[in-house]
Design a protein around this motif. Structure first.
Motif, short mmCIF file in Angstrom:
data_model
loop_
_atom_site.label_atom_id
_atom_site.label_comp_id
_atom_site.label_asym_id
_atom_site.label_seq_id
_atom_site.Cartn_x
_atom_site.Cartn_y
_atom_site.Cartn_z
N SER A 337 -9.60 33.16 -16.57
CA SER A 337 -10.03 33.83 -15.34
C SER A 337 -11.18 33.03 -14.75
N GLU A 338 -11.68 33.44 -13.60
CA GLU A 338 -12.67 32.63 -12.91
C GLU A 338 -13.66 33.49 -12.13
N ASP A 339 -14.81 32.87 -11.82
CA ASP A 339 -15.67 33.29 -10.72
C ASP A 339 -15.44 32.27 -9.61
N ALA A 340 -14.89 32.70 -8.48
CA ALA A 340 -14.59 31.77 -7.39
C ALA A 340 -15.76 31.69 -6.42
N TRP A 341 -16.09 30.48 -6.03
CA TRP A 341 -17.10 30.25 -4.98
C TRP A 341 -16.79 28.91 -4.34
N GLN A 342 -16.54 28.95 -3.04
CA GLN A 342 -16.18 27.75 -2.29
C GLN A 342 -15.01 27.02 -2.96
N GLY A 343 -14.05 27.79 -3.41
CA GLY A 343 -12.87 27.22 -4.06
C GLY A 343 -12.67 27.79 -5.44
N ASP A 344 -11.44 27.68 -5.95
CA ASP A 344 -11.10 28.20 -7.26
C ASP A 344 -11.40 27.19 -8.37
N ALA A 345 -11.56 27.71 -9.59
CA ALA A 345 -11.86 26.86 -10.75
C ALA A 345 -10.63 26.06 -11.14
N GLN A 346 -10.82 24.78 -11.40
CA GLN A 346 -9.74 23.91 -11.84
C GLN A 346 -9.98 23.45 -13.27
N PHE A 347 -8.88 23.23 -14.01
CA PHE A 347 -9.02 22.91 -15.42
C PHE A 347 -7.79 22.17 -15.93
N THR A 348 -7.91 21.58 -17.09
CA THR A 348 -6.77 20.99 -17.79
C THR A 348 -6.69 21.59 -19.18
N VAL A 349 -5.51 21.47 -19.79
CA VAL A 349 -5.27 21.97 -21.15
C VAL A 349 -4.77 20.82 -22.00
N ALA A 350 -5.33 20.69 -23.19
CA ALA A 350 -4.87 19.68 -24.15
C ALA A 350 -4.57 20.35 -25.49
N VAL A 351 -3.53 19.90 -26.15
CA VAL A 351 -3.17 20.39 -27.48
C VAL A 351 -3.18 19.19 -28.43
N ASP A 352 -4.01 19.30 -29.47
CA ASP A 352 -4.15 18.21 -30.46
C ASP A 352 -4.51 16.90 -29.78
N GLY A 353 -5.38 17.00 -28.76
CA GLY A 353 -5.89 15.82 -28.09
C GLY A 353 -5.02 15.26 -26.99
N LYS A 354 -3.84 15.85 -26.75
CA LYS A 354 -2.93 15.37 -25.73
C LYS A 354 -2.86 16.37 -24.58
N GLN A 355 -3.17 15.88 -23.35
CA GLN A 355 -3.14 16.77 -22.20
C GLN A 355 -1.72 17.23 -21.92
N ILE A 356 -1.57 18.55 -21.67
CA ILE A 356 -0.28 19.15 -21.36
C ILE A 356 -0.28 19.54 -19.89
#
Length: 549
Positions: A337-356
């Motif tokens: 979830s996020e607190d939005a301010w001047q745009g939404d939160a962006q993120f990446t997910v990695a499993v065992d060091g590899k970005q998915i």
């Protein structure tokens, strides 16, 4: 708070009379039964709920206000009520006409109305729909729908069933925020619906963990429509994740998403049948981790509420309805979830060091208790390191001007961990999930047969109270046939085995009856020939097999 009773021999014989006498906070306890032409406009903040079963509001004439069976102007909760037959001269008759406030609809049925539920614009209002069914609503003009919501603040739909809209849309929403989760949306074999979900003005849209089927007679090749009627609302976004989507329409233009805006849609971790890879999204979209199904999933046509379905046949309780779109136990499910301010939160997910996948966007409000699900399938059994990296922290000098990302929980292999990681700055949260599994050396075989009527018997199998699989029986009990279903990979010898009959059917005679028979059980080669059962209703037969442990 006062409870007002309605029904034969109660305080009030009609719902309209009880509504007229109600005050804010009252509960109308309505005895189950049919109430014909019992029309009312609600101006008090009340709850209306059925007692002892479904309350059926049936209209055989036009409501006097020219709108609906019930018209709501304020905060109202309605439970265990069915609405049918609403028709008015202008073609916009509805089971419920919403005109303002916060409306909650639970365990309700809307069928054979010009509109199931029709909502006027109310920019601060909300509508919440849970465990309900919308079926065969519409006049065939394309302007009437199973559900039509005007410009309101928020529409939330969960664990509900929309099907067989007549030419119109299954769901049409002009809300600034539209959330559809854990629901089934289907045209069926003969349905003539148009869009499964239409959000013509955009807004913040989350469509997650649903089963969606576009029928062969659909009026529009797009399944989900985003934008396209004027300029989209400011801050619009759309996330389509974790759904099972079936396209039965033979059209080269068929698509999962028609995005008529310049906003980039996020479409990920969906399972799709009947669509080419280049027809997942038409318009701007980030498309990730789509599973193309080789075989068409079996449609689940059971009803989502406890009680009688449209055909009068007793239906299985909600706890036994398991839509195939729900994440399987080996999926990794990350809730953010996020607190939005001047745009939404962006993120990446990695499993065992590899970005998915690529860069993802959270749109669910942390303050409102909402969440977005990131579903990752196909991980090998065992332990995994899961990392969530917050990319675009923002800070304007106060708590009200702050962009944050929250990892609320992570579930893997059926086990949920409440992580509660608050990423207040750009950075990474890492969590370990899963365990190294023990050897899986045990097997279970069920010997089953059926009485088939209007379809074959479907079942779930439970070991020590947990569902481990399902199936469809085709062997005729009357002919002495038995069908074997084997489930391997059990980590321990079962203590109990349960067989849950999911789709009982009854047409009034022995020749028109769907039943399930357990003819025996085999565990690790041991035949338990005395463990037999005849299951005539949507219930679970449970066997104590502990002596073999």
């Amino acid at each position: 708070m006062t409870t007002l009773t309605v029904g034969v021999g109660k305080q009030y014989t009609t719902i309209a009379a009880a509504i007229a006498a109600s005050r804010d906070g009252d509960v109308l306890a309505v005895q189950a039964g049919t109430y014909t032409n019992d029309f009312a406009t609600i101006n008090t903040k009340i709850t209306i709920e059925g007692v002892g079963g479904m309350v059926r509001l049936n209209a055989t004439q036009a409501p006097p206000n020219g709108k609906a069976i019930l018209t709501t102007n304020t905060d109202v909760t309605i439970r265990d009520v069915a609405f049918s037959g609403a028709k008015v001269a202008d073609g916009n008759g509805a089971g419920i006409r919403y005109q303002g406030g916060n409306l909650v609809v639970e365990d309700c049925l809307f069928e054979n109305n010009q509109n199931g539920l029709l909502a006027n614009p109310s920019t601060t209002g909300t509508i919440t729909i849970r465990d309900s069914e919308f079926a065969k609503n519409g006049t065939g003009d394309g302007y009437t729908h199973n559900l039509y919501v005007g410009e309101i603040a928020k529409l939330s739909i969960d664990n509900s069933y929309f099907h067989d809209a007549i030419v119109g849309h299954q769901i049409k929403s002009r809300a600034h925020e539209t959330i559809v989760t854990h629901s089934r949306i289907a045209d069926g074999a003969t349905g003539t619906g148009s869009y499964s979900i239409d959000v013509p003005n955009g807004g913040k849209v989350v469509i997650a963990d649903n089963v969606i089927e576009q029928g062969a007679k659909s009026q529009n090749p797009a399944i989900i429509h985003f934008g396209g009627e004027g300029t989209a609302y400011s801050g619009s976004s759309i996330s389509i994740t974790g759904n099972t989507v079936v396209n039965d329409l033979a059209s080269p233009s068929a698509s999962l998403l028609l995005n008529a805006t310049s906003v980039q849609a996020y479409v990920a971790n969906d399972s799709v049948f009947g669509l080419a890879a280049n027809r997942i999204a038409v318009g701007p979209a980030q498309v990730l981790a789509i599973t193309k199904l080789a075989a068409r999933p079996v449609s689940d046509l059971s009803h989502p509420y406890d009680g009688l379905g449209m055909d009068g046949v007793p239906q299985p309780p909600k706890s036994m309805i398991l839509p195939p779109s729900l994440p399987v136990p080996t999926d990794l499910i990350i809730r953010v979830s996020e607190d939005a301010w001047q745009g939404d939160a962006q993120f990446t997910v990695a499993v065992d060091g590899k970005q998915i996948g690529g860069i993802r966007t959270a749109i669910a409000s942390h303050a409102a208790g909402e969440h977005n699900d990131v579903v990752i399938s196909g991980l090998a059994t065992g332990q995994h390191q899961v990392s969530v990296t917050f990319l675009n922290d923002g800070w304007g000098g106060s708590a009200a001007t702050d962009r944050n990302l929250y990892v609320d929980s992570i579930a893997y292999a059926g086990q949920e961990k409440m992580v509660a990681a608050a990423l207040l700055r750009s950075g990474t949260s890492t969590t370990t999930v899963g365990t190294n599994p023990p050897a899986a050396a045990h097997s279970l075989t069920l010997h089953l047969s059926e009485d088939a009527w209007q379809g074959d018997a479907k079942f779930n199998v439970l070991v020590d109270g947990k569902v481990i699989g399902s199936g469809t029986v085709t062997a005729s009990h009357a002919n002495g046939a038995t069908q074997d279903f084997t489930f391997n990979g059990l980590t321990a010898v079962p203590k109990t085995v349960g067989v849950a009959f999911l789709n009982d059917g009854w047409g009034g005679s022995a020749a028109t009856d769907r039943n399930l028979y357990v003819d025996g059980i085999t565990i690790d080669g041991h035949d338990l020939t005395n463990d037999v059962a005849t299951i005539l209703r949507p219930e679970t037969a449970t066997f104590n097999v502990d002596p073999w442990g």
